[in-house]
Motif scaffolding. Structure first.
Motif, PDB file in Angstrom:
ATOM      1  N   VAL A  18       0.843  -1.198   0.000  1.00  0.00           N
ATOM      2  CA  VAL A  18       0.000   0.000   0.000  1.00  0.00           C
ATOM      3  C   VAL A  18       0.878   1.248   0.000  1.00  0.00           C
ATOM      4  CG1 VAL A  18      -1.671   1.327   1.356  1.00  0.00           C
ATOM      5  CG2 VAL A  18      -1.970  -1.132   1.058  1.00  0.00           C
ATOM      6  N   GLY A  19       1.985   1.209   0.754  1.00  0.00           N
ATOM      7  CA  GLY A  19       2.903   2.340   0.762  1.00  0.00           C
ATOM      8  C   GLY A  19       3.489   2.607  -0.611  1.00  0.00           C
ATOM      9  N   ALA A  20       3.898   1.539  -1.303  1.00  0.00           N
ATOM     10  CA  ALA A  20       4.443   1.719  -2.649  1.00  0.00           C
ATOM     11  C   ALA A  20       3.379   2.243  -3.602  1.00  0.00           C
ATOM     12  CB  ALA A  20       5.012   0.396  -3.156  1.00  0.00           C
ATOM     13  N   GLY A  21       2.144   1.745  -3.462  1.00  0.00           N
ATOM     14  CA  GLY A  21       1.075   2.174  -4.346  1.00  0.00           C
ATOM     15  C   GLY A  21       0.694   3.631  -4.153  1.00  0.00           C
ATOM     16  N   ILE A  22       0.466   4.040  -2.912  1.00  0.00           N
ATOM     17  CA  ILE A  22       0.081   5.423  -2.657  1.00  0.00           C
ATOM     18  C   ILE A  22       1.251   6.369  -2.940  1.00  0.00           C
ATOM     19  CG2 ILE A  22       0.661   5.372  -0.192  1.00  0.00           C
ATOM     20  CD1 ILE A  22      -2.344   7.167  -1.787  1.00  0.00           C
ATOM     21  N   GLY A  23       2.475   5.882  -2.697  1.00  0.00           N
ATOM     22  CA  GLY A  23       3.650   6.701  -2.993  1.00  0.00           C
ATOM     23  C   GLY A  23       3.799   6.940  -4.486  1.00  0.00           C
TER      24      GLY A  23
END
Length: 286
Positions: A147-152
């Motif tokens: 999720v962090g990679a996606g939102i980033g």
């Protein structure tokens, strides 16, 4: 030859019930609203970090969690920062809830006796329950990383990453390092899962086992921060939770990963044996 049974037609043997039990355990675990609520709560961490950086002015270097000031230059750092924020409390909290519920939850509902009525045996049932807790311990940091990679990637540019060693790697390799950190944290939590399993074998009240597991995680981290207990630090299951800096170097130094795995394996062996000793003699029929 005629009459000779083939391998495919042979019975599965004693292993099949164990795999079916594990599959059933995982299906029950990931059908629970509580499980998804905890995963969504973990997912909120990288989303909150990304939005805070996006909507604010430049973050001063050295302020806030590690890598926070790099997020605006590369969105992949959202995942790393979120995992750093989640490690001290949120990951142990969710893993403690799942591990503490393994046996005590079944005992509290009165379903443990029916599980033991099946030809699985207490040892196999214990392994299945622990296996479910370990799968969740792997899913928790993985979902934070993804999720962090996606939102980033959605809010910030994504490109080559400069590692702590000064080397630069491409975005695809950087994503691999992010997943490697998630794997490191998953290994870090298997010892806590074993402690939760043992706590769960001591009581029929799941809330008590959950609370005891989480409190022990907090106590271990407090003890690890006290210089007066420096002799104890290498033996604490939480001692190496944040020591994944070697995974952000080129080449990857695996010594810390191996040392952490060995430490967690010791906790799994000790508390797994204690859980089995307690559960093997526990009266679940009265």
């Amino acid at each position: 030859m005629p009459g000779k049974p083939s391998v495919s037609s042979a019975p599965d043997g004693p292993r099949a019930p164990g795999w079916r039990l594990l599959g059933s355990e995982l299906a029950v675990l990931f059908r629970r609203r509580r499980t998804w609520a905890m995963l969504l709560a973990l997912d909120a961490i990288p989303v909150l970090i990304a939005l805070a950086v996006r909507l604010s002015s430049a973050v001063p270097a050295g302020r806030g969690p590690a890598f926070l000031d790099r997020i605006s230059q590369n969105g992949l750092f959202v995942g790393v920062t979120a995992m750093l924020v989640a490690v001290p409390l949120f990951l142990p909290l969710t893993v403690g809830v799942v591990a503490g519920d393994t046996l005590a939850g079944e005992a509290g509902l009165g379903t443990l006796r029916y599980l033991l009525a099946a030809p699985a045996g207490r040892g196999r049932l214990l392994l299945v329950k622990y296996g479910g807790a370990v799968v969740f311990a792997a899913a928790a940091p993985l979902t934070v990383a993804l999720v962090g990679a996606g939102i980033g990637a959605a809010l910030f540019p994504v490109g080559p990453v400069t590692l702590l060693s000064g080397d630069t790697i491409g975005a695809a390799d950087a994503l691999g390092r992010l997943l490697l950190i998630a794997a490191y944290l998953a290994v870090s939590l298997v010892g806590l899962s074993a402690i939760g399993l043992f706590m769960s074998s001591l009581t029929d009240v799941p809330v008590g086992a959950m609370a005891a597991t989480v409190v022990l995680a907090v106590i271990a981290q407090v003890a690890d921060a006290l210089p007066q207990l420096e002799w104890l630090h290498p033996w604490l299951f939480s001692h190496r939770w944040l020591d994944f800096a070697d995974l952000l170097r080129q080449p990857v130094a695996w010594d810390t990963f191996a040392a952490n795995a060995l430490l967690q394996a010791g906790y799994v062996a000790v508390f797994g044996a204690l859980a089995y000793a307690k559960f093997a003699t526990k009266d679940v029929l009265s």
